[in-house]
Design a protein around this motif. Structure first.
Motif, short mmCIF file in Angstrom:
data_model
loop_
_atom_site.label_atom_id
_atom_site.label_comp_id
_atom_site.label_asym_id
_atom_site.label_seq_id
_atom_site.Cartn_x
_atom_site.Cartn_y
_atom_site.Cartn_z
N ASN A 90 -35.83 -49.61 -13.36
CA ASN A 90 -37.03 -48.85 -13.01
C ASN A 90 -36.56 -47.87 -12.01
N CYS A 91 -35.55 -47.95 -11.03
CA CYS A 91 -35.35 -46.96 -10.13
C CYS A 91 -34.06 -46.10 -10.66
N GLU B 220 -36.01 -54.27 -12.02
CA GLU B 220 -36.46 -53.22 -10.99
C GLU B 220 -35.47 -52.27 -10.55
N SER C 186 -35.76 -51.04 -3.55
CA SER C 186 -36.06 -49.88 -2.61
C SER C 186 -34.98 -49.85 -1.78
N SER D 22 -38.52 -56.10 -6.17
CA SER D 22 -38.69 -54.78 -6.03
C SER D 22 -38.28 -54.13 -4.68
#
Length: 619
Positions: free
Chosen positions: A11-12, A8, A42, A38
């Protein structure tokens, strides 16, 4: 689960440092705060942006600050759930107001409190009474968390401290209120010129009647105009269709899109070409050969590469900066400009300006007393700026009292009494030396919920008591010139929305300023809102967008209020050796944050950015 966390973060666009303690610690955070991988990623991105960290590597030294960020998020979530429980602030108010008998309980009810909203609790009055004839004792005894501050103003951040002669804050100046008001008001001041460059749509326009055709034309025209800009330079070769198989390296122009719903990643990037060159078809982009890029949905780019199979376009170079025409980089003095009606003639030096800039909310979350606005206006009276720029929301639809419906007046009445009447008093006190500019927000409960957004129509005020001399309302977004200094303003939180959609890659040893890159996207795309599709909650009307969202002139100062950490940055477009175009990008922060004060900006522009001084003041 550690592998999911790592995935995750990747992905960021974040990588985790090779350390045996980091992943187990992050896993502990997930378990303790009941977060999914996730959600944790964030939260890390929000902490990364608010703390203005550099680099994209999660290091062991960052974990303590990240833990504090997670704790604060958990506290805020808990406070929202406990809406029916008395807080310590409520208990303090009851104690200081007396024994808490039935009569006092009635006086402290929301209805009674809202009837006294127009009273200025921070302004001393003569004869022990306010202008309205009410005894100020009851309101003066009310204690709020905002009123219990020990330090009213402090410089949170100073840009170009070497030039702070005109902007230096001293406790003597801030707290000096003994000067005779008459002496202060007759003191000669320098007026500023004010010219509107772009402020669309007009008040009273039709909105939310756009069709699919408007959306198609909006995107197609963006691609066509960008294609023409790249072609006219003659630097990129002949334009070709990226969707057609070719072993030769070609150059194409298109719109970045995502292949499905959800966030963009380096495996889901598509290039949508124009209907003229490829019938609007899309082709998947292969970015593995690129060492550096920054892409987001809706971005128009020029791209160089090959499409050997017809299914993948292998990119070798990406040009995400549109060629800037001369009329935008160096606009004529009278290009599409109209003077403000009844604006004072300029008597100040060219490209010299003092301004105070603030963004809403203008009241704390525990009441509708608008105490931060009162403090800001009192500060402006002492500093005597030539320009006071206030950006919405003014009547915040996210305010707890507004959301719960516990106010007994219309939203428009709150705006007139709490905002316009205070600004009227301010302009009468300052005279023609200070001009006030208002910009709405899509969070304004009393205004049209649409973007682009028309200005407040101050000419339709039914009550003759509300005079709007030296108060100008502009659209959201808009561009204007003051003393030949061009300002560009947009109150939608485009920086925060871009941060959630952008993907980037940088060389391992290169430090990147992500906030600066996000702000530069607006200048490179020549649009106040280049993101497509728009973020959730943004009511973008494509029938109004083509002209309203375009940046008509390269701004000297770009105002982008955001929930991210306040900042002042100098953005540069072009080659330094060939005379790069520079602009100052500013996020003044929010004037009120929760039950406390926030920040605003004081600007002293002096002909060029190198000699300009700006300070972010914490209230």
């Amino acid at each position: 689960m550690e592998e999911e966390i790592k995935s995750e973060f990747n992905n960021c666009s974040f990588s985790i440092e090779e350390d045996d303690q980091i992943l187990p610690t992050l896993l502990t955070y997930c378990i303790n705060y009941k977060l999914s991988p996730s959600d944790l990623a964030s939260s890390w991105e929000a902490y990364y942006l608010s703390s203005q960290l550099t680099g994209s590597v999660v290091k062991n030294g960052h974990l303590d600050g990240f833990l504090l960020h997670l704790q604060n998020e958990a506290k805020e979530k808990l406070n929202k759930e406990e809406t029916n429980v008395y807080s310590s602030n409520d208990i303090d108010i009851l104690i200081h107001n007396g024994s808490g008998g039935p009569e006092e309980a009635i006086q402290n009810s929301p209805s009674s409190r809202n009837q006294r909203l127009s009273f200025d609790v921070s302004t001393p009055q003569t004869n022990g009474k306010s202008q309205s004839g009410k005894d100020p004792g009851a309101s003066a005894n009310r204690l709020t968390p905002f009123g219990q501050r020990t330090t009213k103003f402090s410089a949170h951040f100073v840009f170009n401290n070497a030039c702070n002669g005109a902007n230096e804050l001293t406790s003597q100046e801030i707290n000096n209120s003994d000067e005779d008001d008459i002496v202060r008001r007759v003191r000669p001041g320098q007026k500023c010129s004010l010219i509107v460059i772009s402020s669309q749509p007009r008040s009273g326009c039709r909105f939310m009647y756009d069709r699919t055709e408007n959306q198609f034309n909006f995107l197609e025209n963006r691609i066509r105009k960008s294609t023409g800009m790249f072609t006219r330079t003659g630097l990129y070769g002949e334009l070709a269709d990226a969707t057609v198989a070719s072993e030769e390296e070609i150059f194409a122009v298109g719109l970045i899109t995502c292949d499905a719903e959800g966030h963009l990643n380096d495996k889901s990037v598509l290039l949508q070409c124009s209907a003229e060159h490829s019938c609007g078809q899309r082709v998947r982009l292969d970015l593995h050969n690129l060492t550096k890029f920054s892409l987001f949905p809706g971005q128009v780019v020029g791209i160089q590469g090959r499409n050997p199979s017809g299914h993948y376009f292998v990119a070798s170079k990406v040009f995400n900066s549109l060629p800037i025409p001369n009329d935008i980089a160096h606009p004529p003095a009278k290009k599409q400009a109209r003077p403000i009606e009844d604006a004072p003639s300029t008597s100040s030096p060219s490209r010299v300006l003092s301004a105070i800039i603030a963004s809403g909310p203008f009241t704390t979350s525990d009441n509708l007393l608008f105490e931060p606005l009162q403090e800001l206006l009192a500060y402006a009276r002492r500093r005597e700026p030539q320009l006071l720029i206030l950006m919405g929301p003014f009547v915040d639809s996210e305010h707890p009292n507004i959301k719960k419906g516990t106010v007994d007046r219309s939203f428009r009445d709150i705006f007139l009494i709490e905002i316009i009447s205070r600004l009227q008093d301010f302009t009468q006190y300052m005279g023609s030396n200070t001009h006030v500019i208002l910009l709405p927000s899509i969070r304004d409960a009393h205004h049209d919920f649409v973007f682009p957004q028309a200005s407040f129509d101050l000419n339709l005020l039914e009550d003759s008591r509300y005079q709007v001399d030296y108060i100008t309302s502009l659209a959201n977004p808009s561009s204007f010139s003051a003393n030949e200094i061009i300002f560009g303003c947009c109150t939608v939180d485009v920086l925060k929305q871009l941060s959630g959609e952008e993907i980037s890659r940088n060389p391992p040893n290169e430090l990147s300023d992500r906030i600066g890159i996000l702000a530069t996207h607006l200048l490179k795309q020549q649009s106040f809102y280049p993101l497509y599709p728009p973020a959730i909650g943004v009511p973008l009307d494509f029938s109004l967008a083509p002209e309203a969202l375009k940046i008509p002139s390269f701004p000297d100062v770009l105002l982008l209020p955001s929930d991210l950490a306040p900042f002042i940055k100098v953005l540069s477009i072009g080659n330094e050796n060939e005379g790069a175009i520079k602009t100052m990008c500013v996020n003044p922060g929010r004037l009120a944050k929760g039950i406390g004060g926030g920040t605003f900006l004081e600007l002293h522009y002096n002909r060029q950015i190198e000699k300009t001084n700006a300070s972010i003041i914490r209230i």
